[in-house]
Scaffold this motif. Sequence first.
Motif, mmCIF file in Angstrom:
data_model
loop_
_atom_site.group_PDB
_atom_site.id
_atom_site.type_symbol
_atom_site.label_atom_id
_atom_site.label_comp_id
_atom_site.label_asym_id
_atom_site.label_seq_id
_atom_site.Cartn_x
_atom_site.Cartn_y
_atom_site.Cartn_z
ATOM 1 N N LEU A 159 0.828 -1.212 0.000
ATOM 2 C CA LEU A 159 0.000 0.000 0.000
ATOM 3 C C LEU A 159 0.857 1.253 0.000
ATOM 4 N N GLU A 160 2.050 1.154 0.584
ATOM 5 C CA GLU A 160 2.907 2.343 0.654
ATOM 6 C C GLU A 160 3.996 2.368 -0.416
ATOM 7 N N ALA A 161 4.191 1.259 -1.118
ATOM 8 C CA ALA A 161 5.322 1.161 -2.054
ATOM 9 C C ALA A 161 5.285 2.267 -3.111
ATOM 10 N N LYS A 162 4.111 2.583 -3.588
ATOM 11 C CA LYS A 162 3.993 3.542 -4.690
ATOM 12 C C LYS A 162 4.546 4.919 -4.293
ATOM 13 N N LYS A 163 4.134 5.375 -3.132
ATOM 14 C CA LYS A 163 4.597 6.696 -2.674
ATOM 15 C C LYS A 163 6.112 6.666 -2.402
ATOM 16 N N LEU A 164 6.593 5.563 -1.818
ATOM 17 C CA LEU A 164 8.031 5.480 -1.526
ATOM 18 C C LEU A 164 8.819 5.536 -2.835
ATOM 19 N N ARG A 165 8.358 4.769 -3.838
ATOM 20 C CA ARG A 165 9.070 4.758 -5.123
ATOM 21 C C ARG A 165 9.035 6.144 -5.761
ATOM 22 N N ARG A 166 7.870 6.771 -5.725
ATOM 23 C CA ARG A 166 7.718 8.080 -6.377
ATOM 24 C C ARG A 166 8.562 9.150 -5.674
ATOM 25 N N ASP A 167 8.529 9.164 -4.338
ATOM 26 C CA ASP A 167 9.154 10.276 -3.617
ATOM 27 C C ASP A 167 10.594 10.010 -3.195
ATOM 28 N N LEU A 168 10.992 8.738 -3.120
ATOM 29 C CA LEU A 168 12.352 8.457 -2.646
ATOM 30 C C LEU A 168 13.269 7.954 -3.756
ATOM 31 N N GLY A 169 12.725 7.765 -4.944
ATOM 32 C CA GLY A 169 13.588 7.500 -6.101
ATOM 33 C C GLY A 169 13.841 6.037 -6.389
ATOM 34 N N GLN A 193 -2.555 -7.272 7.737
ATOM 35 C CA GLN A 193 -3.643 -6.310 7.541
ATOM 36 C C GLN A 193 -3.488 -5.517 6.253
ATOM 37 N N ARG A 194 -2.245 -5.069 5.989
ATOM 38 C CA ARG A 194 -2.070 -4.179 4.836
ATOM 39 C C ARG A 194 -1.605 -5.019 3.650
ATOM 40 N N ILE A 195 -2.586 -5.677 3.009
ATOM 41 C CA ILE A 195 -2.249 -6.668 1.987
ATOM 42 C C ILE A 195 -2.567 -6.159 0.577
ATOM 43 N N VAL A 196 -1.824 -6.664 -0.393
ATOM 44 C CA VAL A 196 -2.118 -6.410 -1.813
ATOM 45 C C VAL A 196 -1.757 -7.675 -2.599
ATOM 46 N N THR A 197 -2.091 -7.687 -3.873
ATOM 47 C CA THR A 197 -1.672 -8.815 -4.719
ATOM 48 C C THR A 197 -0.218 -8.600 -5.149
ATOM 49 N N ALA A 198 0.400 -9.683 -5.624
ATOM 50 C CA ALA A 198 1.803 -9.593 -6.058
ATOM 51 C C ALA A 198 1.943 -8.582 -7.203
ATOM 52 N N GLY A 199 1.037 -8.663 -8.166
ATOM 53 C CA GLY A 199 1.130 -7.767 -9.323
ATOM 54 C C GLY A 199 0.979 -6.315 -8.935
ATOM 55 N N ARG A 200 0.038 -6.061 -8.034
ATOM 56 C CA ARG A 200 -0.185 -4.664 -7.632
ATOM 57 C C ARG A 200 1.043 -4.114 -6.891
ATOM 58 N N ALA A 201 1.669 -4.956 -6.062
ATOM 59 C CA ALA A 201 2.858 -4.502 -5.327
ATOM 60 C C ALA A 201 3.976 -4.134 -6.304
ATOM 61 N N ILE A 202 4.242 -5.002 -7.274
ATOM 62 C CA ILE A 202 5.335 -4.746 -8.219
ATOM 63 C C ILE A 202 4.987 -3.557 -9.119
ATOM 64 N N GLU A 203 3.753 -3.523 -9.574
ATOM 65 C CA GLU A 203 3.317 -2.401 -10.422
ATOM 66 C C GLU A 203 3.472 -1.074 -9.670
ATOM 67 N N GLY A 204 3.209 -1.130 -8.351
ATOM 68 C CA GLY A 204 3.304 0.084 -7.536
ATOM 69 C C GLY A 204 4.729 0.483 -7.205
ATOM 70 N N GLY A 205 5.711 -0.364 -7.502
ATOM 71 C CA GLY A 205 7.086 0.063 -7.248
ATOM 72 C C GLY A 205 7.918 -0.880 -6.408
ATOM 73 N N ALA A 206 7.307 -1.963 -5.879
ATOM 74 C CA ALA A 206 8.122 -2.925 -5.118
ATOM 75 C C ALA A 206 9.059 -3.656 -6.081
ATOM 76 N N ASP A 207 10.268 -3.984 -5.585
ATOM 77 C CA ASP A 207 11.210 -4.761 -6.399
ATOM 78 C C ASP A 207 10.956 -6.259 -6.231
ATOM 79 N N HIS A 208 10.622 -6.649 -4.996
ATOM 80 C CA HIS A 208 10.369 -8.059 -4.686
ATOM 81 C C HIS A 208 9.135 -8.141 -3.795
ATOM 82 N N VAL A 209 8.448 -9.284 -3.861
ATOM 83 C CA VAL A 209 7.379 -9.548 -2.896
ATOM 84 C C VAL A 209 7.776 -10.768 -2.073
ATOM 85 N N VAL A 210 7.433 -10.733 -0.793
ATOM 86 C CA VAL A 210 7.679 -11.884 0.084
ATOM 87 C C VAL A 210 6.363 -12.616 0.259
#
Length: 237
Positions: A159-169, A193-210
Amino acid sequence: MSNTTIPLSERIIVALDVNTPDEAKALVKKCESHVSFYKVGLQLFMASWFTTVDWLVDRGHKVMLDLKFFDIPETVKLAVEQVNNRGVTFATIHGNDPIIRAAVAARGDLQLLAVTVLTSFGEDDMRAMGMTGTVADLVYFRAKRALELGCDGVVSSGLEAKKLRRDLGEKLLIVTPGIRPGANICDPDDDQQRIVTAGRAIEGGADHVVVGRPISRAADPIRVIEEMQRDISGLDR
Ligand code: C5P
């Protein structure tokens, strides 16, 4: 956007949350045709010390050692030194500035990930602890600080990956647990609690999902992995 050069086989880090090295090896053998990155956490490390870590490295797999070190800076520094030069790729730490500084100074060949806020920790938990602001604010603050102090990346929810990727580079590595296969429907019995799908996490800016239980408890882990990898590749979107 996350780093596009990461191979699909390294996008999912399978959490080996099992009780014995034999169970861990059996799970790896089921998954390794598709996945070459595994997480050893507290449960398995308490049962097998470095045995499974060394076995994974010898087998050519990458390892995330998720022990979330949190102690006085000197102790964290000495603990990080114990993990150096064993072929481990990621290690996790917690903490305030002096703890993070000590870990960074000792990291050697490791990439250090700072835990921002556990994905099992929600807004209600913030209130219960008398904390103001939102979980997202806290995640952002801790991630920014970890990056400034020299950490290679952070562990944060999708849920937070997108903002971190956008604002922290682009430089910041983002590793995201709390992955569930379906839509964002919270199972009341699930501790995450703060769950997303694998695709949404990567699309949002995560490099890896656990991913732990959705794979380790599946009747057919490969089917779950293939679905997640299709989702990550964008085929299912
Ligand atoms: O079974 P599940 O997919 O929920 O497992 C998630 C894994 O990620 C667990 O091994 C847990 O320790 C880990 N983790 C997490 N939240 C963090 C850091 C690690 O859930 N912030």
